[in-house]
Write an enzyme that holds these catalytic residues in place. Structure first.
Site, PDB file in Angstrom:
ATOM      1  N   LYS A  28      70.144   4.212  22.389  1.00  0.00           N
ATOM      2  CA  LYS A  28      71.825   4.700  22.306  1.00  0.00           C
ATOM      3  C   LYS A  28      71.907   4.621  20.383  1.00  0.00           C
ATOM      4  O   LYS A  28      71.788   5.878  20.273  1.00  0.00           O
ATOM      5  CB  LYS A  28      72.190   4.366  22.770  1.00  0.00           C
ATOM      6  CG  LYS A  28      73.459   5.726  23.280  1.00  0.00           C
ATOM      7  CD  LYS A  28      74.449   4.099  25.008  1.00  0.00           C
ATOM      8  CE  LYS A  28      73.456   4.313  26.072  1.00  0.00           C
ATOM      9  NZ  LYS A  28      74.784   3.775  26.512  1.00  0.00           N
ATOM     10  N   ARG A  98      79.961   1.495  24.851  1.00  0.00           N
ATOM     11  CA  ARG A  98      78.719   1.481  25.244  1.00  0.00           C
ATOM     12  C   ARG A  98      78.030   0.702  24.791  1.00  0.00           C
ATOM     13  O   ARG A  98      77.832  -0.082  23.715  1.00  0.00           O
ATOM     14  CB  ARG A  98      78.571   2.815  24.427  1.00  0.00           C
ATOM     15  CG  ARG A  98      79.417   3.906  23.962  1.00  0.00           C
ATOM     16  CD  ARG A  98      78.638   5.545  24.016  1.00  0.00           C
ATOM     17  NE  ARG A  98      77.422   5.983  25.078  1.00  0.00           N
ATOM     18  CZ  ARG A  98      77.669   7.762  24.680  1.00  0.00           C
ATOM     19  NH1 ARG A  98      77.290   8.082  23.876  1.00  0.00           N
ATOM     20  NH2 ARG A  98      76.002   7.799  25.594  1.00  0.00           N
ATOM     21  N   GLY A 107      72.214   3.142  33.574  1.00  0.00           N
ATOM     22  CA  GLY A 107      73.100   2.940  34.524  1.00  0.00           C
ATOM     23  C   GLY A 107      73.617   1.138  34.414  1.00  0.00           C
ATOM     24  O   GLY A 107      74.012   0.847  35.738  1.00  0.00           O
ATOM     25  N   MET A 109      73.846  -1.782  32.868  1.00  0.00           N
ATOM     26  CA  MET A 109      74.777  -2.228  31.893  1.00  0.00           C
ATOM     27  C   MET A 109      75.897  -1.258  31.696  1.00  0.00           C
ATOM     28  O   MET A 109      76.304  -0.255  32.141  1.00  0.00           O
ATOM     29  CB  MET A 109      74.577  -2.719  30.537  1.00  0.00           C
ATOM     30  CG  MET A 109      73.310  -3.288  30.189  1.00  0.00           C
ATOM     31  SD  MET A 109      72.643  -4.149  28.586  1.00  0.00           S
ATOM     32  CE  MET A 109      71.544  -2.527  28.234  1.00  0.00           C
ATOM     33  N   ARG A 344      67.764  10.489  24.147  1.00  0.00           N
ATOM     34  CA  ARG A 344      66.391   9.775  24.802  1.00  0.00           C
ATOM     35  C   ARG A 344      64.519  10.657  24.995  1.00  0.00           C
ATOM     36  O   ARG A 344      64.891  11.557  25.958  1.00  0.00           O
ATOM     37  CB  ARG A 344      66.667   8.796  25.401  1.00  0.00           C
ATOM     38  CG  ARG A 344      66.961   9.321  26.618  1.00  0.00           C
ATOM     39  CD  ARG A 344      66.930   7.678  27.894  1.00  0.00           C
ATOM     40  NE  ARG A 344      67.240   8.477  28.411  1.00  0.00           N
ATOM     41  CZ  ARG A 344      69.007   7.823  29.416  1.00  0.00           C
ATOM     42  NH1 ARG A 344      69.304   6.941  28.858  1.00  0.00           N
ATOM     43  NH2 ARG A 344      69.279   8.553  30.331  1.00  0.00           N
ATOM     44  N   HIS A 462      42.563  -8.501  51.536  1.00  0.00           N
ATOM     45  CA  HIS A 462      41.602  -7.949  52.343  1.00  0.00           C
ATOM     46  C   HIS A 462      41.946  -6.521  52.739  1.00  0.00           C
ATOM     47  O   HIS A 462      40.987  -5.768  52.429  1.00  0.00           O
ATOM     48  CB  HIS A 462      40.924  -8.208  53.552  1.00  0.00           C
ATOM     49  CG  HIS A 462      39.318  -7.491  53.389  1.00  0.00           C
ATOM     50  ND1 HIS A 462      39.627  -6.816  55.401  1.00  0.00           N
ATOM     51  CD2 HIS A 462      38.436  -7.881  52.961  1.00  0.00           C
ATOM     52  CE1 HIS A 462      38.188  -6.071  54.956  1.00  0.00           C
ATOM     53  NE2 HIS A 462      38.543  -7.214  54.578  1.00  0.00           N
ATOM     54  N   SER A 784      26.320  -8.043  34.275  1.00  0.00           N
ATOM     55  CA  SER A 784      27.396  -6.641  34.562  1.00  0.00           C
ATOM     56  C   SER A 784      28.848  -8.108  35.280  1.00  0.00           C
ATOM     57  O   SER A 784      28.341  -8.794  35.563  1.00  0.00           O
ATOM     58  CB  SER A 784      27.350  -5.899  35.235  1.00  0.00           C
ATOM     59  OG  SER A 784      28.609  -5.432  36.649  1.00  0.00           O
ATOM     60  N   CYS A 851      32.674  -4.519  37.052  1.00  0.00           N
ATOM     61  CA  CYS A 851      32.474  -4.089  38.103  1.00  0.00           C
ATOM     62  C   CYS A 851      33.716  -5.004  39.238  1.00  0.00           C
ATOM     63  O   CYS A 851      34.047  -4.302  39.804  1.00  0.00           O
ATOM     64  CB  CYS A 851      31.350  -4.585  38.457  1.00  0.00           C
ATOM     65  SG  CYS A 851      30.103  -5.795  39.114  1.00  0.00           S
ATOM     66  N   TYR A 871      31.229  -0.851  29.358  1.00  0.00           N
ATOM     67  CA  TYR A 871      31.551   0.362  30.081  1.00  0.00           C
ATOM     68  C   TYR A 871      32.849  -0.179  31.418  1.00  0.00           C
ATOM     69  O   TYR A 871      32.646  -1.825  31.024  1.00  0.00           O
ATOM     70  CB  TYR A 871      30.671   1.465  31.062  1.00  0.00           C
ATOM     71  CG  TYR A 871      29.996   0.203  31.923  1.00  0.00           C
ATOM     72  CD1 TYR A 871      30.222  -0.904  33.499  1.00  0.00           C
ATOM     73  CD2 TYR A 871      28.859  -0.558  31.627  1.00  0.00           C
ATOM     74  CE1 TYR A 871      29.078  -1.254  33.777  1.00  0.00           C
ATOM     75  CE2 TYR A 871      27.918  -1.120  32.186  1.00  0.00           C
ATOM     76  CZ  TYR A 871      28.140  -1.488  33.991  1.00  0.00           C
ATOM     77  OH  TYR A 871      27.438  -2.330  34.656  1.00  0.00           O
TER      78      TYR A 871
HETATM   79  P1  ADP Z   1      75.193   5.075  29.982  1.00  0.00           P
HETATM   80  O1  ADP Z   1      73.938   4.522  29.521  1.00  0.00           O
HETATM   81  O2  ADP Z   1      75.224   4.634  31.811  1.00  0.00           O
HETATM   82  O3  ADP Z   1      74.640   6.670  30.896  1.00  0.00           O
HETATM   83  P2  ADP Z   1      76.753   6.200  28.387  1.00  0.00           P
HETATM   84  O4  ADP Z   1      77.361   4.902  27.444  1.00  0.00           O
HETATM   85  O5  ADP Z   1      75.788   6.640  27.932  1.00  0.00           O
HETATM   86  O6  ADP Z   1      76.680   5.033  29.917  1.00  0.00           O
HETATM   87  O7  ADP Z   1      77.410   6.730  28.553  1.00  0.00           O
HETATM   88  C1  ADP Z   1      78.801   6.395  29.594  1.00  0.00           C
HETATM   89  C2  ADP Z   1      79.607   8.000  29.885  1.00  0.00           C
HETATM   90  O8  ADP Z   1      80.093   8.179  29.533  1.00  0.00           O
HETATM   91  C3  ADP Z   1      78.132   9.639  29.584  1.00  0.00           C
HETATM   92  O9  ADP Z   1      78.336  10.006  30.500  1.00  0.00           O
HETATM   93  C4  ADP Z   1      78.703  10.066  28.092  1.00  0.00           C
HETATM   94  O10 ADP Z   1      78.296  11.000  27.455  1.00  0.00           O
HETATM   95  C5  ADP Z   1      80.048   9.281  28.483  1.00  0.00           C
HETATM   96  N1  ADP Z   1      80.722   8.705  27.175  1.00  0.00           N
HETATM   97  C6  ADP Z   1      80.263   7.427  26.697  1.00  0.00           C
HETATM   98  N2  ADP Z   1      81.089   7.965  24.551  1.00  0.00           N
HETATM   99  C7  ADP Z   1      81.461   9.254  25.314  1.00  0.00           C
HETATM  100  C8  ADP Z   1      82.700   9.560  24.005  1.00  0.00           C
HETATM  101  N3  ADP Z   1      82.814   9.354  22.925  1.00  0.00           N
HETATM  102  N4  ADP Z   1      83.013  10.669  24.147  1.00  0.00           N
HETATM  103  C9  ADP Z   1      83.024  11.365  25.566  1.00  0.00           C
HETATM  104  N5  ADP Z   1      82.537  10.791  26.175  1.00  0.00           N
HETATM  105  C10 ADP Z   1      81.654   9.490  26.342  1.00  0.00           C
HETATM  106 MG    MG Z   2      74.367   7.348  29.501  1.00  0.00          MG
END
Ligand code: ADP
Ligand code: MG
Ligand code: MG
Length: 917
Positions: A28, A98, A107, A109, A344, A462, A784, A851, A871
């Site tokens: 990220k 974040r 989702g 962390m 990403r 098996h 083989s 094989c 091979y």
């Molecule tokens: P995850 O990795 O679980 O997707 P994110 O860090 O991407 O978590 O954040 C969760 C949500 O919050 C995402 O929809 C993201 O776009 C939104 N978000 C994160 N930072 C900001 C920000 N600075 N302004 C507005 N929305 C944000």
């Molecule tokens: Mg995200």
């Protein structure tokens, strides 16, 4: 001493980091930096590196001394960039905090939004925006997120407060709450917080910030993140941890000209080049995923807000051209202005991965070689097997789930024995064989069934191994399958009788009631093109082995008998690397004669039985030769212990029936069967040892091979047949058996007036064979490697018994991997290296292959490439996977030996990035 750099800024068109710094900044953080640099609208912010996370866990959850000052300095920089200050009562800067690791863990962390609000700042925000409802909504969201995520106050306690207010007012939607409702909610939230934590909700933004940073670093080790890494095979220590990104908030919840969404630059399910996604107007990030409101399709944005849609389309194309890969993006629109919050390389199905890779080559964004690194070999598996109709499956709940032992899916009527499976199938019924476990005598029934379900046994049981070889779905080790009596089975909560329909999905391990339609797999045009590129790369490859031998090319062959050969051919096998003649004996038309042979009283009687088998084997061999159109066909002479072909000593009914069939006295038969039992059959009387004691067995097989080849020759069918002797441990053993074979071939040549010759080689599957490979190579035409046996004998692990303890070894870090799944470089792999060196020291161009089941495993294939095999041979359904994995091994070796290049110009360097995970 120079200070360590722990914090990296991005914003205002510049950044200290870039996309290549995933390891330090997390995916990220690295991509936010990159997006800022290439001029996309990204709110400013800074990323605290994963090194801090590592430090945090190495030092009892404390931070490097300099960090506090660093964060202060970067916060000041951010405040300057935004022209606002954190906690400013007039016009507060709000930030999100974040998480993000080098490998995306969606989702798993934590993230906290709207940080920086307190009782004063909320008023300032309300004034400044002239939107008090928005300000109070932001504040209540912050308390809820911070309370839940950073301080562990149960999310439901907050949700209950919302419900109370909505109920009291008689409203349904969150959006129907007005400013005063939200103010009341904030007050109630603060009470909840205090009741749980014993302190007031923190008003100091700095305290909030550090609370959030602690929470994000802490979330690296939360149970769901740990579980995710475990499930995705991300080893502890492979990553330094999560980074923490702190960035200015932008608001999608400021009214009807604001919104938030996620989108993909191409369709992640099939790879089609269309822009797709979902969004919600007047909402904040988490609302889209939370499912509180149903999001709208991106195509609707085109109609309702064409300006934003056009901007977004431009971003889509900029990012795709820049990363040269399909992108998954998060965006927010604040009062008509677009902001990018994340991008990403998008996760995708196997089908999409192939289509996108091929399309990107056609669009000239990547090279063919780069395309080959964009698809995980294992992803191809989904493309090769029939799958349950996704539309139907959505409406079904599974009965139970076992191990996904062999991919593919099918339905059929339940049967409980292999014999029933055969009988019912002959009558035109479709059946699923449901058993506690399977054993070699069930092969014919397994072959007849649509699929196999067992209640015990792992992925190397098996049932699993045989099903994979046959390309049939298998769910194994399903503990929820029990047998209350001989004619019923309980699956989960429900009990079924013989003949009831069930569906099994070997790709997911799920079991369903009734019949669910399947959609067939076929090699798509794209996959065909793609694998063609892989073939080119392998064919052109040249490498020098550790022992200094030069090897050209790296082929993929199939392990197949007459029934599977067409699939091997269809999936692009360059030949048959292993035809297991014993599988042929399990056919119902040959088994009785074969049993008769094994249980014969003397050599004459044995020869008589063998005579009856000869024409049947010949017919099968001929079929394979014809199917393979002149490609090499390697036929292995009888390999397993003989007792696998006769009933178990306690199988009274079966023995009685066999006695009748063979016209033998039941007591005498029992004596014979008992005599065949061995304490350790895998190390017993098997393979070449049978030929040493009863030469007539191999003689019959060689004759059948020679006659089948002669027939092909007569009919003008191309042929390249090779004979392989299993279980050899000494050159003398090999030459003895080889000379017997040569005598038979000479006899056939004379009778047929032909001049056929065959390469005669051996399996190397015991340490002694590997260690005397020079002597054996002087006589054998090829090697083989039988890596199942080589693993069993170099580890001293019995594959039939190691399930009891292997988990303790892999989970306890005593062994990196299960050695039956992934070829161990230090044991069997090292023995293969010795055999390569010794063998080729005698015969420079000695042809080497593998094989064992490892021949279809990508990591093992890479090892085989390094050792210098010509091979790999694997089950037909893994042939496409091996074709790709082999090419990737070539490319990886090439990249590793290429002279270290200076970091190329930005655009070029990007093209190399792959979509691993
Ligand atoms: P995850 O990795 O679980 O997707 P994110 O860090 O991407 O978590 O954040 C969760 C949500 O919050 C995402 O929809 C993201 O776009 C939104 N978000 C994160 N930072 C900001 C920000 N600075 N302004 C507005 N929305 C944000
Ligand atoms: Mg995200
Ligand atoms: Mg073997």
């Amino acid at each position: 001493m120079a200070k360590t750099k722990y914090v990296y800024f991005f914003g205002d068109g510049k950044a200290e980091g870039n996309a290549d710094m995933r390891a330090e900044l997390g995916g990220k953080g690295a991509n936010l930096a990159e997006m800022a640099t290439i001029g996309l609208p990204v709110p400013s912010g800074f990323t605290i590196s994963t090194d801090v996370c590592k430090y945090f866990y190495d030092n009892d959850r404390t931070y490097p001394e300099q960090l506090e000052a660093d964060v202060d300095a970067y916060l000041a920089k951010l405040e300057k960039s935004m022209g606002k200050k954190l906690g400013d009562p007039e016009d507060p800067l709000l930030v999100s905090v974040r998480s993000g690791a080098a490998i995306s863990m969606p989702g798993m962390m934590d993230t906290i939004l709207n940080l920086g609000l307190n009782d004063e700042a909320v008023e300032g925000l309300a004034n400044k925006t002239q939107n008090p409802r928005f300000a109070w909504d932001a504040y209540r969201r912050f308390i809820q997120m911070y309370g839940d995520v950073a301080m562990g106050v149960d999310h439901d306690l907050f949700e209950a407060e919302i419900e109370k207010i909505k109920k009291a007012k008689g409203i349904k939607l969150d959006t129907e709450m007005d400013t005063s409702d939200l103010q009341k909610l904030v007050a109630n939230y603060k009470k909840v917080y205090k009741a749980k934590k014993g302190t007031d909700f923190p008003q100091d933004p700095k305290e909030q910030l550090w609370g959030a940073i602690n929470a994000v670093f802490g979330s690296w080790m939360n149970p769901r993140a740990i579980k995710y890494r475990e499930l995705n095979n991300i080893k502890e220590g492979a990553l330094k941890g999560t980074a923490v990104t702190c960035m200015a908030m932008v608001f999608g919840n400021k009214g009807e000209t604001s919104g938030t969404g996620v989108c993909f630059s191409r369709d992640p399910s099939n790879g089609e080049n269309i822009f797709m996604g979902e969004y919600l107007m007047n909402a904040q990030g988490e609302d889209v995923v939370a499912g509180i409101r149903t999001p709208q399709k991106l195509s609707q944005l085109e109609e309702t807000n064409p300006k934003i849609y056009k901007q977004l389309c431009k971003v889509r194309s900029t990012l795709e051209k820049h990363y040269r890969d399909m992108q998954d993006m998060e965006f927010t629109v604040e009062e008509g202005r677009l902001f990018m919050l994340q991008c990403r390389n998008g996760k995708r199905t196997g089908a999409a991965a192939v289509k996108i890779a091929v399309d990107l080559v056609n669009e000239k964004l990547i090279t063919k070689e780069q395309a080959l690194t964009r698809v995980e070999p294992e992803q191809l598996d989904q493309l090769l097997h029939p799958a349950l109709d996704p539309k139907v499956i959505k409406t079904q709940k599974e009965l139970a789930k076992g191990l996904n032992a062999s991919p593919g899916a099918d339905s059929g009527q339940i049967v409980f024995t292999a014999d029933e499976a055969e009988e019912w199938t002959e009558k035109g019924k479709k059946v699923i064989l449901v058993r506690k476990e399977t054993s070699p005598e069930d092969i014919a029934g397994m072959n007849a069934a649509q699929g196999i379900l067992t209640s015990t046994g792992g992925r190397t049981s098996h049932a699993a191994v045989v099903a994979r070889g046959m390309g049939k779905p298998c769910v194994s080790g399903c503990e929820a399958v029990t047998f209350p009596n001989a004619s019923e089975v309980t699956i989960g909560e429900e009990t079924f009788k013989k003949g009831d329909n069930i569906t099994i999905d070997g790709t997911t391990g799920k079991i369903y009631k009734g019949i669910i339609p399947v959609v067939e797999a076929s090699l798509s045009k794209e996959l065909d093109t793609f694998l063609g590129w892989a073939d080119e790369v392998r064919a052109k490859s040249v490498r020098t082995t550790p022992s200094g031998n030069k090897v050209k090319g790296f082929d993929v062959l199939g392990n197949a008998e007459q029934n599977e050969a067409p699939a091997a051919f269809k999936f692009g096998a360059a030949g048959i690397g292993l035809c297991r003649t014993e599988h042929m004996f399990f056919d119902p038309d040959k088994l009785p004669y074969f049993r008769e042979m094994i249980l014969a009283d003397d050599t004459d009687e044995r020869k008589k039985s063998l005579k009856k088998i000869l024409p049947l084997q010949k017919k099968d061999f001929f079929g394979i030769i014809k199917t393979m159109e002149g490609r090499p066909v390697t036929i292995r002479l009888l390999d397993p212990p003989l007792n696998e072909f006769v009933p178990k000593p306690n199988a009274e009914a079966e023995i009685k029936q066999l006695a009748e069939t063979l016209g033998k006295d039941i007591t005498e038969l029992k004596v014979k069967i008992n005599a065949l039992q061995e304490a350790n059959p895998m190390l017993g009387h098997r393979g070449v040892r049978v030929a040493i004691t009863y030469p007539e067995v191999y003689e019959m097989q060689v004759e059948a091979i020679a006659l089948a080849t002669a027939e092909a020759e007569k009919k003008g069918i191309a042929h390249d047949v090779r004979i392989m002797i299993p279980n050899v441990i000494s050159v003398n053993e090999f030459t003895t058996v080889r000379d017997q074979a040569l005598a038979i071939i000479a006899k056939v040549n004379e009778a047929q007036k032909m001049d056929l010759s065959f390469q005669i080689g051996t399996m190397i599957e015991f340490p002694r064979a590997a260690l005397t490979a020079d002597k054996i190579a002087a006589e054998a035409d090829f090697f083989s490697f039988g890596t199942n046996d080589l693993t069993q004998t170099s580890f001293g692990f019995s594959r039939d018994d190691y399930g009891k303890f292997i988990d303790y070894y892999t989970k306890g870090n005593l062994l990196e991997e299960d050695p039956f799944k992934q070829l161990d470089p230090e044991g069997p792999g090292a023995l293969m290296g010795i055999a390569e060196e010794k063998g080729r020291s005698v015969k420079k161009d000695l042809h080497l292959g593998i094989c064992g089941e490892h021949g279809g495993d990508p990591a093992s294939i890479e090892l085989c490439y390094k050792i210098g095999l010509n091979y790999v041979s694997c089950s037909p359904f893994r042939v496409p996977i091996a074709r790709l994995a082999g090419a990737q091994a070539v490319l990886k070796a090439k990249a590793a030996t290429a002279p270290a290049k200076k970091p190329a110009a930005k655009g070029k360097a990007k093209a190399k990035k792959t979509s691993k995970k």
